[in-house]
Structure formats: C-alpha cells, structure tokens
Design a protein around this motif. Sequence first.
Motif, PDB file in Angstrom:
ATOM      1  N   CYS A 162       5.450  -2.510  -4.332  1.00 23.90           N
ATOM      2  CA  CYS A 162       5.589  -1.454  -4.315  1.00 23.90           C
ATOM      3  C   CYS A 162       4.521  -0.426  -3.794  1.00 23.90           C
ATOM      4  CB  CYS A 162       5.915  -0.865  -5.817  1.00 23.90           C
ATOM      5  SG  CYS A 162       7.599  -1.340  -6.794  1.00 23.90           S
ATOM      6  N   TYR A 163       3.510  -0.811  -3.838  1.00 24.59           N
ATOM      7  CA  TYR A 163       2.404   0.130  -3.414  1.00 24.59           C
ATOM      8  C   TYR A 163       2.445  -0.145  -1.685  1.00 24.59           C
ATOM      9  CZ  TYR A 163      -1.767   2.274  -1.791  1.00 24.59           C
ATOM     10  OH  TYR A 163      -2.578   3.300  -0.968  1.00 24.59           O
ATOM     11  N   MET A 164       2.555  -1.498  -1.346  1.00 24.60           N
ATOM     12  CA  MET A 164       2.809  -1.741   0.012  1.00 24.60           C
ATOM     13  C   MET A 164       4.065  -0.791   0.619  1.00 24.60           C
ATOM     14  SD  MET A 164       1.570  -5.604   0.078  1.00 24.60           S
ATOM     15  CE  MET A 164       2.562  -5.916   1.527  1.00 24.60           C
ATOM     16  N   MET A 165       5.191  -0.905  -0.026  1.00 24.01           N
ATOM     17  CA  MET A 165       6.408  -0.116   0.229  1.00 24.01           C
ATOM     18  C   MET A 165       6.148   1.400   0.362  1.00 24.01           C
ATOM     19  SD  MET A 165      10.352  -0.389  -0.891  1.00 24.01           S
ATOM     20  CE  MET A 165      10.156  -2.179  -1.653  1.00 24.01           C
ATOM     21  N   ALA A 166       5.334   1.760  -0.426  1.00 27.92           N
ATOM     22  CA  ALA A 166       5.204   3.364  -0.776  1.00 27.92           C
ATOM     23  C   ALA A 166       4.208   3.562   0.547  1.00 27.92           C
ATOM     24  CB  ALA A 166       4.534   3.585  -1.990  1.00 27.92           C
ATOM     25  N   TYR A 167       3.292   2.808   0.804  1.00 27.11           N
ATOM     26  CA  TYR A 167       2.318   3.540   1.986  1.00 27.11           C
ATOM     27  C   TYR A 167       2.875   3.109   3.124  1.00 27.11           C
ATOM     28  CZ  TYR A 167      -1.711   3.407   4.679  1.00 27.11           C
ATOM     29  OH  TYR A 167      -2.516   3.763   5.881  1.00 27.11           O
ATOM     30  N   TYR A 168       3.492   1.899   3.550  1.00 27.93           N
ATOM     31  CA  TYR A 168       3.978   1.325   4.695  1.00 27.93           C
ATOM     32  C   TYR A 168       5.328   2.448   5.101  1.00 27.93           C
ATOM     33  CZ  TYR A 168       0.217  -1.756   5.555  1.00 27.93           C
ATOM     34  OH  TYR A 168      -0.886  -1.952   5.580  1.00 27.93           O
ATOM     35  N   THR A 169       6.145   2.898   4.380  1.00 33.54           N
ATOM     36  CA  THR A 169       7.556   3.700   4.473  1.00 33.54           C
ATOM     37  C   THR A 169       6.951   4.984   5.276  1.00 33.54           C
ATOM     38  OG1 THR A 169       7.641   4.418   2.447  1.00 33.54           O
ATOM     39  CG2 THR A 169       9.287   2.404   2.918  1.00 33.54           C
ATOM     40  N   GLU A 170       5.759   5.467   4.529  1.00 34.62           N
ATOM     41  CA  GLU A 170       5.160   6.715   5.203  1.00 34.62           C
ATOM     42  C   GLU A 170       4.388   6.291   6.484  1.00 34.62           C
ATOM     43  OE1 GLU A 170       5.581   9.757   4.369  1.00 34.62           O
ATOM     44  OE2 GLU A 170       7.030   9.070   2.719  1.00 34.62           O
ATOM     45  N   TYR A 171       3.662   5.336   6.582  1.00 30.61           N
ATOM     46  CA  TYR A 171       2.686   4.911   7.484  1.00 30.61           C
ATOM     47  C   TYR A 171       3.595   5.029   8.751  1.00 30.61           C
ATOM     48  CZ  TYR A 171      -0.114   2.340  10.978  1.00 30.61           C
ATOM     49  OH  TYR A 171      -0.853   2.321  11.992  1.00 30.61           O
ATOM     50  N   TYR A 172       4.645   4.258   8.955  1.00 32.91           N
ATOM     51  CA  TYR A 172       5.563   3.893   9.932  1.00 32.91           C
ATOM     52  C   TYR A 172       6.666   5.262  10.304  1.00 32.91           C
ATOM     53  CZ  TYR A 172       4.201  -0.727  10.201  1.00 32.91           C
ATOM     54  OH  TYR A 172       3.776  -1.935  10.337  1.00 32.91           O
ATOM     55  N   LYS A 173       6.344   6.206   9.756  1.00 30.85           N
ATOM     56  CA  LYS A 173       6.958   7.577   9.826  1.00 30.85           C
ATOM     57  C   LYS A 173       6.552   7.985  11.133  1.00 30.85           C
ATOM     58  CE  LYS A 173       9.268   8.697   5.507  1.00 30.85           C
ATOM     59  NZ  LYS A 173       9.069   9.849   4.360  1.00 30.85           N
ATOM     60  N   GLN A 174       5.251   7.883  11.273  1.00 29.34           N
ATOM     61  CA  GLN A 174       4.415   8.422  12.347  1.00 29.34           C
ATOM     62  C   GLN A 174       5.029   8.117  13.674  1.00 29.34           C
ATOM     63  OE1 GLN A 174       0.170   7.914  12.157  1.00 29.34           O
ATOM     64  NE2 GLN A 174       0.597   5.827  11.565  1.00 29.34           N
ATOM     65  N   TYR A 175       5.791   6.995  13.568  1.00 27.88           N
ATOM     66  CA  TYR A 175       6.254   6.559  14.903  1.00 27.88           C
ATOM     67  C   TYR A 175       7.743   7.014  15.280  1.00 27.88           C
ATOM     68  CZ  TYR A 175       2.203   3.857  14.730  1.00 27.88           C
ATOM     69  OH  TYR A 175       0.801   3.319  14.618  1.00 27.88           O
ATOM     70  N   VAL A 176       8.277   7.758  14.189  1.00 27.18           N
ATOM     71  CA  VAL A 176       9.591   8.242  14.106  1.00 27.18           C
ATOM     72  C   VAL A 176       9.480   9.655  14.879  1.00 27.18           C
ATOM     73  CG1 VAL A 176      11.741   8.794  12.979  1.00 27.18           C
ATOM     74  CG2 VAL A 176      10.382   6.832  12.309  1.00 27.18           C
ATOM     75  N   GLU A 177      10.481   9.922  15.985  1.00 21.03           N
ATOM     76  CA  GLU A 177      10.664  11.242  16.220  1.00 21.03           C
ATOM     77  C   GLU A 177      10.388  12.458  15.159  1.00 21.03           C
ATOM     78  OE1 GLU A 177      13.295  14.012  19.255  1.00 21.03           O
ATOM     79  OE2 GLU A 177      13.330  11.820  19.412  1.00 21.03           O
TER      80      GLU A 177
END
Length: 165
Positions: free
Chosen positions: A112-127
């Motif tokens: 859950c922590y990995m999902m919580a962090y990485y869903t936000e982390y990868y948003k920086q690559y979304v327009e």
Amino acid sequence: MKQRKHRNLWLELTVIFASVLALVLLVYFVMIVSFQSGASSTNVTMRIAGRVAGIIFDDPKQEQIETVSRMIRYGAHLALFFVVGLVTAFVSMVIFRGYFRIVGIILAGLACYMMAYYTEYYKQYVEGRHFQMTDVALNWYGCLAGIFCMVGSYFLNRLLVKLSA
C-alpha cells in the motif's frame, strides 16, 4: 471426508482467486484515475465542487469553490486508498494463515505504501499533473485506515465467535 476437504479446497481457491482479481481491478482503477491529464482531472473536480458549493453557500465565490474542490480532492484520496488498504489487507489475510497473517499484513502495508507513493510519483510525468507529498500522505493514511479496519474486523469476528461458543 475426503470429498468435503476437496470441496473446501476449491472454495478456498475460488475465494483467493476472486480476492486477487478484485485487487487487480482496483489497482487498475487507481491507475486510470491517477494518470488522467491535469485538465481533465481539474474539470471534473471543479464541476463537482461548483455544485456542492452551490448547495452549501447561497452565492459561492471562487475562493469557496476552490476550498470545496480541495476538500473533495483530499476526501477522494482518503476514500480511494481506504478501499485499497481494506482490499489489500483482506487479500493478505486470505492468502496468509495462522501466525503468518502478521507477515501478510506487513506485506499489505508495504504494498500500500509503495502504491501510495508511486501513484503520486509518476503523476509528474503526466501532462498537467505534479507530485505532491501531501497527496502521498493522504493516500498512506487512507491505506492505514483500511488496513486497521480489516484487522479490527478480523479480531472482532474472532471475539464474537469465541463469545458465541
């Protein structure tokens, strides 16, 4: 006796399969919602916030609509990841049995922590989207609440079974 054990095994495997499938579909939904473009995400949130602000206030100002929008966004993070934590803990408790359940819960928390962090982390690559640590914290708190609810319901169920025997 053997036939009953065989039937229980199929039931158990079916529950595990259905639980894992539900978790995969939930993660897929989280990814779809997380990777919407910034304009699309903002438009949806602002439309909902405008309607809610119109119900709360007689003549809502832009600042009030933005505040309601922020509360909706925070609530969405908490609610969505509450469900993620709940389902992940359930799946781990179905797969891990006996004294290994604690390992399953720890693994569920880690996932859950990995999902919580990485869903936000990868948003920086979304327009139009960007990484925010406050959103990671909201995601994580939602997951923790879901995990605690699942573990609490497990122990409450065990207590009620003991008391009824």
